[in-house]
Design an enzyme around this catalytic site. Structure first.
Site, PDB file in Angstrom:
ATOM      1  N   LYS A 117     -17.743 -30.244 -14.480  1.00 44.94           N
ATOM      2  CA  LYS A 117     -17.221 -30.070 -15.841  1.00 44.94           C
ATOM      3  C   LYS A 117     -15.971 -30.923 -16.043  1.00 44.94           C
ATOM      4  O   LYS A 117     -15.771 -31.522 -17.110  1.00 44.94           O
ATOM      5  CB  LYS A 117     -16.898 -28.592 -16.104  1.00 44.94           C
ATOM      6  CG  LYS A 117     -18.062 -27.629 -15.842  1.00 44.94           C
ATOM      7  CD  LYS A 117     -19.278 -27.962 -16.664  1.00 44.94           C
ATOM      8  CE  LYS A 117     -20.477 -27.114 -16.222  1.00 44.94           C
ATOM      9  NZ  LYS A 117     -21.749 -27.655 -16.717  1.00 44.94           N
ATOM     10  N   GLU A 201      -5.513 -26.491 -21.101  1.00 44.35           N
ATOM     11  CA  GLU A 201      -5.981 -26.821 -22.450  1.00 44.35           C
ATOM     12  C   GLU A 201      -5.300 -25.915 -23.468  1.00 44.35           C
ATOM     13  O   GLU A 201      -5.014 -24.749 -23.170  1.00 44.35           O
ATOM     14  CB  GLU A 201      -7.491 -26.605 -22.570  1.00 44.35           C
ATOM     15  CG  GLU A 201      -8.329 -27.639 -21.871  1.00 44.35           C
ATOM     16  CD  GLU A 201      -9.817 -27.404 -22.082  1.00 44.35           C
ATOM     17  OE1 GLU A 201     -10.198 -26.326 -22.617  1.00 44.35           O
ATOM     18  OE2 GLU A 201     -10.618 -28.267 -21.684  1.00 44.35           O
ATOM     19  N   HIS A 236     -20.601 -14.986 -21.276  1.00 45.75           N
ATOM     20  CA  HIS A 236     -21.075 -16.371 -21.223  1.00 45.75           C
ATOM     21  C   HIS A 236     -22.593 -16.488 -21.109  1.00 45.75           C
ATOM     22  O   HIS A 236     -23.108 -17.528 -20.731  1.00 45.75           O
ATOM     23  CB  HIS A 236     -20.378 -17.136 -20.084  1.00 45.75           C
ATOM     24  CG  HIS A 236     -18.901 -17.003 -20.162  1.00 45.75           C
ATOM     25  ND1 HIS A 236     -18.157 -17.591 -21.171  1.00 45.75           N
ATOM     26  CD2 HIS A 236     -18.021 -16.291 -19.414  1.00 45.75           C
ATOM     27  CE1 HIS A 236     -16.880 -17.256 -21.016  1.00 45.75           C
ATOM     28  NE2 HIS A 236     -16.771 -16.465 -19.976  1.00 45.75           N
ATOM     29  N   ARG A 293     -30.617 -30.630 -19.604  1.00 47.50           N
ATOM     30  CA  ARG A 293     -31.930 -29.972 -19.468  1.00 47.50           C
ATOM     31  C   ARG A 293     -32.379 -29.556 -20.858  1.00 47.50           C
ATOM     32  O   ARG A 293     -31.600 -29.605 -21.808  1.00 47.50           O
ATOM     33  CB  ARG A 293     -31.788 -28.730 -18.588  1.00 47.50           C
ATOM     34  CG  ARG A 293     -30.914 -27.681 -19.250  1.00 47.50           C
ATOM     35  CD  ARG A 293     -30.733 -26.425 -18.435  1.00 47.50           C
ATOM     36  NE  ARG A 293     -29.975 -25.445 -19.188  1.00 47.50           N
ATOM     37  CZ  ARG A 293     -28.646 -25.345 -19.171  1.00 47.50           C
ATOM     38  NH1 ARG A 293     -27.924 -26.169 -18.418  1.00 47.50           N
ATOM     39  NH2 ARG A 293     -28.009 -24.434 -19.897  1.00 47.50           N
TER      40      ARG A 293
HETATM   41  C1  MV4 Z   1     -12.323 -22.461 -24.155  1.00 45.11           C
HETATM   42  C2  MV4 Z   1     -12.102 -21.402 -25.056  1.00 45.11           C
HETATM   43  C3  MV4 Z   1     -10.966 -21.461 -25.868  1.00 45.11           C
HETATM   44  N1  MV4 Z   1     -10.102 -22.494 -25.766  1.00 45.11           N
HETATM   45  N2  MV4 Z   1     -11.435 -23.494 -24.091  1.00 45.11           N
HETATM   46  C4  MV4 Z   1     -16.012 -20.452 -21.891  1.00 45.11           C
HETATM   47  C5  MV4 Z   1     -16.839 -21.039 -20.809  1.00 45.11           C
HETATM   48  C6  MV4 Z   1     -16.883 -22.470 -21.066  1.00 45.11           C
HETATM   49  N3  MV4 Z   1     -18.113 -22.765 -21.802  1.00 45.11           N
HETATM   50  C7  MV4 Z   1     -15.690 -22.775 -21.919  1.00 45.11           C
HETATM   51  N4  MV4 Z   1     -15.305 -21.528 -22.512  1.00 45.11           N
HETATM   52  C8  MV4 Z   1     -14.277 -21.465 -23.366  1.00 45.11           C
HETATM   53  N5  MV4 Z   1     -13.384 -22.468 -23.349  1.00 45.11           N
HETATM   54  C9  MV4 Z   1     -10.362 -23.485 -24.875  1.00 45.11           C
HETATM   55  N6  MV4 Z   1      -9.481 -24.497 -24.788  1.00 45.11           N
HETATM   56  C10 MV4 Z   1     -13.039 -20.348 -25.104  1.00 45.11           C
HETATM   57  C11 MV4 Z   1     -14.106 -20.377 -24.253  1.00 45.11           C
HETATM   58  C12 MV4 Z   1     -15.044 -19.261 -24.312  1.00 45.11           C
HETATM   59  C13 MV4 Z   1     -16.342 -19.467 -24.769  1.00 45.11           C
HETATM   60  C14 MV4 Z   1     -16.790 -20.722 -25.139  1.00 45.11           C
HETATM   61  C15 MV4 Z   1     -18.119 -20.848 -25.586  1.00 45.11           C
HETATM   62  C16 MV4 Z   1     -18.969 -19.762 -25.647  1.00 45.11           C
HETATM   63  C17 MV4 Z   1     -18.540 -18.536 -25.268  1.00 45.11           C
HETATM   64  C18 MV4 Z   1     -17.224 -18.358 -24.815  1.00 45.11           C
HETATM   65  C19 MV4 Z   1     -16.790 -17.098 -24.430  1.00 45.11           C
HETATM   66  C20 MV4 Z   1     -15.498 -16.925 -23.994  1.00 45.11           C
HETATM   67  C21 MV4 Z   1     -14.612 -18.018 -23.934  1.00 45.11           C
END
Ligand code: MV4
Length: 670
Positions: A117, A201, A236, A293
């Site tokens: 990532k 971030e 997630h 995928r």
């Molecule tokens: C974030 C965020 C808020 N701010 N990054 C969760 C796992 C990975 N996909 C990245 N994620 C997040 N990154 C910043 N800078 C909130 C999440 C996040 C989230 C993102 C997408 C789908 C579901 C989520 C559930 C919790 C937190």
């Protein structure tokens, strides 16, 4: 290179789905299965199938050596990995290429590039793809990280560079918390991933998860097939996905699509890919990750574009150009997908393992698609993801699509395992969902509304269970009468008819820890049920499939009641409720009055006694014959049991209601 035969290196719904398209294109299909999947649906659907090992995924669906061996043995020219298992395994993709097989997926180096990532973010940053403002550099000294934190500002997120899917994320709300949070994040990351590097971030509060479907061929063409909103997630794991994203303006869609194409081009992508973004409430969006995928949720894109993405994959893998150019792709209507799981929302979504005793899928149509990998009688096992199916609906707009989903969930019937259908219904009918107030904390935020207490059985549930029991008993009695030597015997009556008395039955149910008695009064063409909440008139019919059309106090409703021994599952309106019947006598035959006695339905004369005290008899054995109203009536054993006493002899006259013999039911022997 033409693909004549393809090996599907997966199981469940996606394997069935891939086979469906391959078959339509005239491509022969090879299934692989573990010993636990020997009778699985995908094995039956494929043209040929090979067992690749025991249930454990590591020894079967992740056993690349065995899978490649089957490809050789079967003469397959291509392998489709589906999603999960080996789908994003660069080494497997390389082994396929080395074996001269077409790997239906992106080039190895694209899988590798997106595998980490943090590396992915660096590649995207270099390509000018918007990232969340932050720090992704190699210098992990405390001073440098503190400096970065100050320039990002608070709240900020500390993320494990080696992490993903939310593992090792910490929110820091103020500078004073930073050092301790950093040490904690490093410790966790080292423990979880053997790597304590972090990235920082800006924390995007309550973002939406919006992803773009991209497709690239080997002739440098890349298009996007619009976006999917996947914000409704739990830990997630996506729960509900939809396309297009509600409220996404055309300009943002255009920009997000162009950005996703640029991301794909930056890594020399080929095939189906998904670029995931965080969408902030101010309309800004930031690259999160790229999946190399075909995604679980690809059907919603197929429903709004009318494209078959697996067909695109197979054509591109065979060297053909993309079937469409960007201008030919348009959004039509709105699609929503719900992931149906054998899991118990009231037990923290613990997988619900067991037999699918009853499974009835909604009727498919241009509005309803069911991608399922299971059949009635299958076993939901602990070995694999307990997803039963994906339910996808389409309609002209989102509100209509929501209504379609509501109805489809209500028509999805499962008994034998607990499912999340009720939970999904609660989400899809929630006010905030209807208002498209979507963000990644939707379930957390509205949890109290989404997990209704497992209430006691309502009067409606009890009435439906009672009515089903009574109607089935009528049907059984009619069937017995039809083959009886005296079909008009009052013993075959089940309308509770008794000379000069309002006969009634008491049905005893067990609901959780509660015993509930429902008194049934017989009327000419209906029943009057005495329920905890009062009296209810009930009538209905059972159709050939066993569905109950009931009329409860004039309100008509359909339901399915699934019986298994004492267990009664009432499926109605997308919810199911399990009761236990605490009246063995009503399992079959007639123990009058509910006190477990075999009494004379009217005055008459004993004309034959066919058993002796102490005899152990099977259900249906003739016991005593009496003559009444110039007809012979045979009293038969309603259950397996023992003749406890015989108070009367041939020639005796008996009054109505007198106990003709003592009978003690015993556990039925199978
Ligand atoms: C974030 C965020 C808020 N701010 N990054 C969760 C796992 C990975 N996909 C990245 N994620 C997040 N990154 C910043 N800078 C909130 C999440 C996040 C989230 C993102 C997408 C789908 C579901 C989520 C559930 C919790 C937190």
């Amino acid at each position: 290179m033409r693909i004549d035969k393809i090996l599907i290196a997966n199981r469940g719904e996606i394997a069935c789905r891939l086979i469906r398209t391959a078959r339509r294109l005239g491509i022969a299909t090879v299934a692989v299965y573990s010993s636990a999947d020997a009778h699985a649906r995908h094995v039956d659907l494929a043209d040929e199938a090979y067992c690749i090992g025991p249930a454990e995924a590591k020894k079967s669906y992740l056993n690349s050596e065995r899978i490649l061996q089957v490809a050789r043995d079967s003469g397959a020219s291509a392998i489709h990995p589906g999603y999960g298992f080996l789908a994003e395994n660069a080494r497997f993709a390389a082994e396929c290429a080395a074996a001269g097989l077409i790997f239906v997926g992106p080039p190895v180096q694209a899988i590798e590039a997106m595998g980490s990532k943090s590396a992915a973010k660096q590649i995207m940053h270099a390509a000018g793809i918007p990232l969340v403002p932050g720090y992704h550099e190699l210098d992990q000294s405390l001073q440098r990280l503190q400096l970065a934190a100050e320039s990002i500002g608070y709240p900020l997120l500390i993320k494990a560079s080696a992490g993903g899917g939310g593992k090792g994320m910490r929110v820091v709300h103020a500078a004073a918390e930073f050092d301790a949070a950093l040490q904690g994040a490093k410790r966790e990351s080292a423990a979880a991933f053997g790597d304590d590097r972090v990235l920082l971030e800006k924390y995007i509060q309550r973002p939406r998860h919006v992803e773009i479907q991209v497709f690239a061929d080997t002739h440098n063409n890349i298009v996007h097939l619009f976006e999917r909103d996947c914000s409704i997630q739990r830990r997630h794991q996506k729960v509900i996905e939809e396309a297009p994203a509600p409220g996404l303006g055309a300009e943002t869609r255009e920009k997000m699509g162009a950005t996703a194409i640029a991301a794909a081009r930056a890594i020399g992508y080929v095939g189906a890919g998904t670029v995931e973004f965080l969408l902030d409430r101010d309309g800004s969006f930031y690259f999160m990750e790229m999946n190399t995928r075909l995604q679980v949720e690809h059907p919603v894109t197929e429903m709004i574009t009318g494209q078959d993405l697996v067909e695109w994959q197979l054509r591109v893998a065979a060297g053909e150009p993309l079937p469409c150019q960007q201008e030919e792709l348009v959004i039509t209507g709105h699609a929503i997908e719900a992931r149906l799981y054998a899991e118990d929302p009231l037990k923290n979504f613990l997988p619900s393992i067991g037999p699918l005793r009853h499974l009835r899928l909604p009727q498919e149509s241009p509005h309803v698609r069911v991608d399922s990998g299971v059949r009635q009688g299958d076993e939901v096992s602990i070995h694999y993801d307990p997803m039963l199916a994906k339910l996808i609906v389409w309609d002209h707009d989102r509100n209509l699509a929501i209504k379609r989903m509501q109805q489809a969930l209500a028509d999805f019937q499962v008994s034998g395992v607990t499912t999340n259908i009720g939970f999904l219904s609660q989400v899809i009918t929630h006010r905030a969902f209807a208002a498209a107030e979507l963000d990644t904390s939707f379930i957390e935020h509205h949890g109290a509304d989404l997990f209704p207490e497992p209430g006691a059985a309502s009067d409606r549930i009890l009435a439906l269970a009672s009515l089903d029991l009574l109607l089935r008993r009528n049907a059984e009695a009619a069937a017995t009468a039809a083959i009886s030597t005296d079909p008009y015997s009052p013993w075959h009556r089940t309308d509770g008819w008794r000379l000069n008395s309002d006969n009634h039955h008491v049905l005893n149910f067990i609901d959780g820890l509660h015993r509930i008695a429902v008194t049934v009064h017989y009327r000419d063409n209906h029943y009057v049920l005495e329920l905890p909440g009062g009296r209810l008139s009930a009538s209905g019919t059972l159709d050939a499939a066993g569905d109950l059309s009931a009329d409860l106090d004039g309100v008509r409703c359909r339901s399915t009641i699934v019986r298994r021994e004492e267990q009664i599952t009432v499926i109605s309106g997308g919810h199911s409720h399990v009761l236990l019947l605490d009246d063995p006598g009503l399992q079959a035959g007639e123990l009058d009055g509910g006190e477990g006695r075999l009494t004379a339905p009217m005055p008459g004369k004993i004309v034959a006694v066919l058993v002796n005290v102490g005899d152990q008899v099977k259900r249906g054995t003739a016991l005593v014959v009496m003559e009444a109203m110039k007809m012979e009536h045979t009293i038969m054993a309603p259950l397996d049991g023992i003749v406890a006493n015989l108070p009367f002899r041939v020639g005796d006259i008996v009054d109505e209601g007198v106990e003709l013999l003592g009978f003690e039911p015993v556990e039925e022997t199978v």
